[in-house]
Write a protein that holds these residues in place. Structure first.
Motif, short mmCIF file in Angstrom:
data_model
loop_
_atom_site.label_atom_id
_atom_site.label_comp_id
_atom_site.label_asym_id
_atom_site.label_seq_id
_atom_site.Cartn_x
_atom_site.Cartn_y
_atom_site.Cartn_z
N PHE A 17 0.83 -1.20 0.00
CA PHE A 17 0.00 0.00 0.00
C PHE A 17 0.87 1.25 0.00
O PHE A 17 1.87 1.33 0.72
CB PHE A 17 -0.89 -0.02 1.25
CG PHE A 17 -1.73 1.21 1.45
CD1 PHE A 17 -2.91 1.39 0.75
CD2 PHE A 17 -1.35 2.18 2.37
CE1 PHE A 17 -3.70 2.51 0.95
CE2 PHE A 17 -2.13 3.31 2.58
CZ PHE A 17 -3.31 3.48 1.87
N ARG A 18 0.49 2.22 -0.82
CA ARG A 18 1.18 3.51 -0.79
C ARG A 18 0.17 4.63 -0.60
O ARG A 18 -0.84 4.68 -1.31
CB ARG A 18 1.96 3.76 -2.08
CG ARG A 18 2.79 5.04 -1.96
CD ARG A 18 3.38 5.50 -3.26
NE ARG A 18 4.15 6.73 -3.05
CZ ARG A 18 4.40 7.63 -3.99
NH1 ARG A 18 3.93 7.44 -5.21
NH2 ARG A 18 5.10 8.71 -3.73
N GLN A 19 0.43 5.49 0.36
CA GLN A 19 -0.43 6.63 0.61
C GLN A 19 0.34 7.91 0.32
O GLN A 19 1.33 8.21 0.98
CB GLN A 19 -0.93 6.64 2.05
CG GLN A 19 -1.94 7.73 2.34
CD GLN A 19 -2.60 7.59 3.70
OE1 GLN A 19 -2.13 6.83 4.53
NE2 GLN A 19 -3.69 8.29 3.93
N THR A 71 -13.13 10.07 -2.64
CA THR A 71 -12.91 8.65 -2.94
C THR A 71 -11.56 8.18 -2.42
O THR A 71 -11.44 7.10 -1.85
CB THR A 71 -13.01 8.42 -4.46
OG1 THR A 71 -14.31 8.82 -4.92
CG2 THR A 71 -12.80 6.95 -4.80
N TYR A 72 -10.55 9.01 -2.62
CA TYR A 72 -9.19 8.67 -2.17
C TYR A 72 -9.13 8.53 -0.65
O TYR A 72 -8.57 7.55 -0.13
CB TYR A 72 -8.24 9.77 -2.65
CG TYR A 72 -6.78 9.51 -2.36
CD1 TYR A 72 -6.09 8.50 -3.03
CD2 TYR A 72 -6.09 10.28 -1.42
CE1 TYR A 72 -4.74 8.28 -2.77
CE2 TYR A 72 -4.75 10.06 -1.17
CZ TYR A 72 -4.08 9.06 -1.84
OH TYR A 72 -2.75 8.84 -1.58
N ARG A 73 -9.72 9.49 0.07
CA ARG A 73 -9.70 9.43 1.52
C ARG A 73 -10.46 8.21 2.05
O ARG A 73 -9.99 7.51 2.96
CB ARG A 73 -10.29 10.71 2.11
CG ARG A 73 -9.40 11.93 1.99
CD ARG A 73 -9.89 13.06 2.88
NE ARG A 73 -11.20 13.55 2.45
CZ ARG A 73 -11.38 14.59 1.63
NH1 ARG A 73 -10.33 15.24 1.16
NH2 ARG A 73 -12.60 14.98 1.31
N HIS A 101 -10.33 2.97 4.65
CA HIS A 101 -10.86 1.60 4.70
C HIS A 101 -9.74 0.57 4.66
O HIS A 101 -9.75 -0.41 5.41
CB HIS A 101 -11.83 1.39 3.54
CG HIS A 101 -12.44 0.02 3.51
ND1 HIS A 101 -13.32 -0.42 4.47
CD2 HIS A 101 -12.28 -1.01 2.65
CE1 HIS A 101 -13.69 -1.66 4.20
NE2 HIS A 101 -13.07 -2.05 3.11
N VAL A 102 -8.76 0.78 3.78
CA VAL A 102 -7.65 -0.16 3.67
C VAL A 102 -6.86 -0.21 4.98
O VAL A 102 -6.57 -1.29 5.51
CB VAL A 102 -6.73 0.21 2.50
CG1 VAL A 102 -5.47 -0.66 2.52
CG2 VAL A 102 -7.44 0.03 1.17
N LEU A 103 -6.50 0.93 5.50
CA LEU A 103 -5.68 0.98 6.72
C LEU A 103 -6.40 0.37 7.92
O LEU A 103 -5.77 -0.20 8.81
CB LEU A 103 -5.30 2.43 7.03
CG LEU A 103 -4.31 3.08 6.04
CD1 LEU A 103 -4.21 4.57 6.28
CD2 LEU A 103 -2.95 2.42 6.14
N ALA A 104 -7.72 0.46 7.93
CA ALA A 104 -8.48 -0.07 9.06
C ALA A 104 -8.76 -1.57 8.95
O ALA A 104 -8.93 -2.24 9.96
CB ALA A 104 -9.82 0.68 9.19
N PHE A 109 0.48 -7.00 5.32
CA PHE A 109 0.26 -5.64 4.84
C PHE A 109 1.54 -4.84 4.99
O PHE A 109 2.18 -4.84 6.04
CB PHE A 109 -0.87 -5.00 5.66
CG PHE A 109 -1.24 -3.61 5.21
CD1 PHE A 109 -1.87 -3.40 4.00
CD2 PHE A 109 -0.96 -2.52 6.02
CE1 PHE A 109 -2.23 -2.12 3.60
CE2 PHE A 109 -1.31 -1.24 5.64
CZ PHE A 109 -1.95 -1.04 4.42
N HIS A 110 1.92 -4.14 3.93
CA HIS A 110 3.15 -3.34 3.93
C HIS A 110 2.87 -1.97 3.34
O HIS A 110 2.34 -1.86 2.23
CB HIS A 110 4.24 -4.04 3.11
CG HIS A 110 5.51 -3.25 2.97
ND1 HIS A 110 6.36 -3.01 4.03
CD2 HIS A 110 6.06 -2.63 1.90
CE1 HIS A 110 7.38 -2.30 3.62
NE2 HIS A 110 7.23 -2.04 2.34
#
Length: 218
Positions: free
Chosen positions: A58-60, A128-130, A135-138, A145-146
């Motif tokens: 995952f990249r934020q 949409t991005y937020r 959702h992914v992080l939670a 997960f990385h």
């Protein structure tokens, strides 16, 4: 592009026919090493249900940086070239796929523009991005997960994947939406589109020439 090239029928079934069972995703990705970009990232939960051992990377990015990058990429599509490409059956099919992805993933009908420039909704894209990131992080499984940081190079990523560190610099592609033109110039799908345009145009010219000759003769 590979999602359209190899899985167009399956994705359109998911988008339009209430498909998307665990077995559907297993068949789609059973011989795939990695899946990136839309629409895959949007269906990450369905993919990990089909593949319980899969790892998530995952990249934020800062939201304005992400939004500007995506907006530049969407706005790099040119009207005149797309109008000509509409001659191609493959391009028309790809355009339907592109629109379906944007409608399902981002929530609006941004498409390859042909006559009028498509509208890019910055407010909707930020929301949409937020929502996606939150959702992914939670909900992503923490043991698989990385969160990737490109500034740290290969080592953290390779450690997460239990892979050897490559002896080449960490890559950086798609600067200033350059990937769009690169794909259009080199990808097999767009090479096929160009060939279809040439064939259809050539056949049309010959047909018009033959018709003109016949009209002049008789």
């Amino acid at each position: 592009m590979e999602n359209f090239q190899f899985l167009n029928h399956q994705w359109m079934k998911i988008f339009n026919e209430n498909g998307g069972s665990k077995e559907d995703f297993r068949k789609m990705f059973e011989n795939v090493d990695a899946a990136v970009d839309a629409p895959c990232f949007f269906y990450w939960e369905e993919i990990i249900q089909a593949f319980p051992d899969v790892k998530l990377i995952f990249r934020q990015r800062p939201i304005e940086e992400w939004n500007n990058s995506l907006k530049n990429q969407f706005e790099s599509y040119t009207l005149s070239q797309n109008a000509i490409r509409m001659i191609s059956p493959t391009f028309r099919k790809f355009r339907r796929f592109f629109c379906a992805v944007n409608r399902n993933v981002y929530g609006f009908n941004f498409n390859f523009p042909v006559i009028f420039k498509s509208h890019y909704s910055e407010l909707l894209m930020r929301k949409t991005y937020r929502m996606h990131n939150t959702h992914v992080l939670a909900n992503a499984p923490k043991d698989r997960f990385h969160v990737i940081d490109f500034k740290k190079g290969w080592e953290p990523l390779c450690e997460f994947l239990n892979a050897a560190v490559p002896e080449v610099p960490f890559p950086h592609k798609n600067k200033n939406a350059s990937i769009t033109q690169e794909v259009i110039d080199n990808h097999p799908v767009f090479m096929k589109i160009r060939m279809e345009i040439i064939i259809i145009f050539s056949v049309s010219v010959v047909a018009i020439a033959c018709l003109s000759w016949c009209l002049c003769k008789f």
